[in-house]
Design an enzyme around this catalytic site. Structure first.
Site, PDB file in Angstrom:
ATOM      1  N   LEU A   1       0.832  -1.188   0.000  1.00 59.38           N
ATOM      2  CA  LEU A   1       0.000   0.000   0.000  1.00 59.38           C
ATOM      3  C   LEU A   1       0.872   1.243   0.000  1.00 59.38           C
ATOM      4  O   LEU A   1       1.920   1.277   0.631  1.00 59.38           O
ATOM      5  CB  LEU A   1      -0.894   0.020   1.241  1.00 59.38           C
ATOM      6  CG  LEU A   1      -1.954  -1.079   1.342  1.00 59.38           C
ATOM      7  CD1 LEU A   1      -2.634  -1.008   2.688  1.00 59.38           C
ATOM      8  CD2 LEU A   1      -2.952  -0.984   0.235  1.00 59.38           C
ATOM      9  N   ASP A   2       0.410   2.262  -0.700  1.00 56.23           N
ATOM     10  CA  ASP A   2       1.117   3.535  -0.699  1.00 56.23           C
ATOM     11  C   ASP A   2       1.060   4.145   0.698  1.00 56.23           C
ATOM     12  O   ASP A   2       0.162   3.854   1.490  1.00 56.23           O
ATOM     13  CB  ASP A   2       0.477   4.517  -1.683  1.00 56.23           C
ATOM     14  CG  ASP A   2       0.688   4.112  -3.131  1.00 56.23           C
ATOM     15  OD1 ASP A   2       1.601   3.311  -3.381  1.00 56.23           O
ATOM     16  OD2 ASP A   2      -0.050   4.603  -3.991  1.00 56.23           O
ATOM     17  N   ARG A   3       1.980   5.016   0.963  1.00 58.29           N
ATOM     18  CA  ARG A   3       2.082   5.674   2.259  1.00 58.29           C
ATOM     19  C   ARG A   3       0.774   6.361   2.652  1.00 58.29           C
ATOM     20  O   ARG A   3       0.366   6.336   3.803  1.00 58.29           O
ATOM     21  CB  ARG A   3       3.232   6.678   2.188  1.00 58.29           C
ATOM     22  CG  ARG A   3       3.436   7.531   3.379  1.00 58.29           C
ATOM     23  CD  ARG A   3       4.702   8.341   3.221  1.00 58.29           C
ATOM     24  NE  ARG A   3       4.716   9.039   1.944  1.00 58.29           N
ATOM     25  CZ  ARG A   3       4.804  10.356   1.828  1.00 58.29           C
ATOM     26  NH1 ARG A   3       4.885  11.097   2.889  1.00 58.29           N
ATOM     27  NH2 ARG A   3       4.822  10.916   0.645  1.00 58.29           N
ATOM     28  N   GLN A   4       0.087   6.975   1.697  1.00 59.24           N
ATOM     29  CA  GLN A   4      -1.133   7.724   1.998  1.00 59.24           C
ATOM     30  C   GLN A   4      -2.402   6.888   1.822  1.00 59.24           C
ATOM     31  O   GLN A   4      -3.490   7.412   1.830  1.00 59.24           O
ATOM     32  CB  GLN A   4      -1.212   8.946   1.096  1.00 59.24           C
ATOM     33  CG  GLN A   4      -0.073   9.912   1.329  1.00 59.24           C
ATOM     34  CD  GLN A   4      -0.001  10.963   0.239  1.00 59.24           C
ATOM     35  OE1 GLN A   4      -0.232  10.661  -0.922  1.00 59.24           O
ATOM     36  NE2 GLN A   4       0.318  12.174   0.622  1.00 59.24           N
ATOM     37  N   THR A   5      -2.252   5.582   1.678  1.00 58.34           N
ATOM     38  CA  THR A   5      -3.379   4.700   1.423  1.00 58.34           C
ATOM     39  C   THR A   5      -3.600   3.781   2.609  1.00 58.34           C
ATOM     40  O   THR A   5      -2.655   3.327   3.234  1.00 58.34           O
ATOM     41  CB  THR A   5      -3.104   3.837   0.169  1.00 58.34           C
ATOM     42  OG1 THR A   5      -2.781   4.695  -0.911  1.00 58.34           O
ATOM     43  CG2 THR A   5      -4.296   2.992  -0.196  1.00 58.34           C
TER      44      THR A   5
END
Length: 134
Positions: A1-5
């Site tokens: 997962l992306d950092r902001q997800t």
């Protein structure tokens, strides 16, 4: 997962459990990816709607629906279905249900930027940053 997800991750305790789980996941139609996104502005498209635009790699971490200037790269076909859930007038944001029909990197983010409604707080794709919705 992306950092902001945010999301969920499944882990198996054994090889047998992992194999059985993977077999179930591989069944056609068993898994449907659904995402929710809070986007800037009021999305006034008739819901549901589909964005079908190819995605181009602009750099190692950025993507767009247009190739980088001077690039002869071919974009990869990408299609996302969106459903508008509600609009919040106070924050001028809409919440959408997003169904990626193909699996391209940053597909939802790029398609939302393309229609003029970037994800709120997604600085990479034009959503700007704000942390006080009210």
């Amino acid at each position: 997962l992306d950092r902001q997800t945010s999301g969920i991750l499944f882990l198996a305790k054994s090889t047998n459990a992992a194999t059985e789980f993977a077999t179930e996941l591989a069944k056609d139609g068993f898994i449907k990816k659904v995402y929710f996104a809070r986007v800037r502005g009021k999305v006034e498209k008739e819901s549901p709607f589909v964005v079908k635009q190819p995605i181009y790699c602009i750099s190692n971490s950025l993507y767009d629906v247009k190739p980088a200037e001077g690039s002869k790269a071919k974009g990869k076909e990408a299609e996302t279905k969106f459903k508008v859930l509600f609009y919040d007038e106070k924050s001028n944001t809409s919440v959408l249900k997003c169904y990626p029909l193909t699996g391209r990197t940053h597909q939802i983010r790029v398609h939302l930027k393309y229609i003029g409604h970037p994800i709120a707080n997604d600085d990479n794709y034009g959503g700007g940053f704000f942390y006080d919705f009210y």
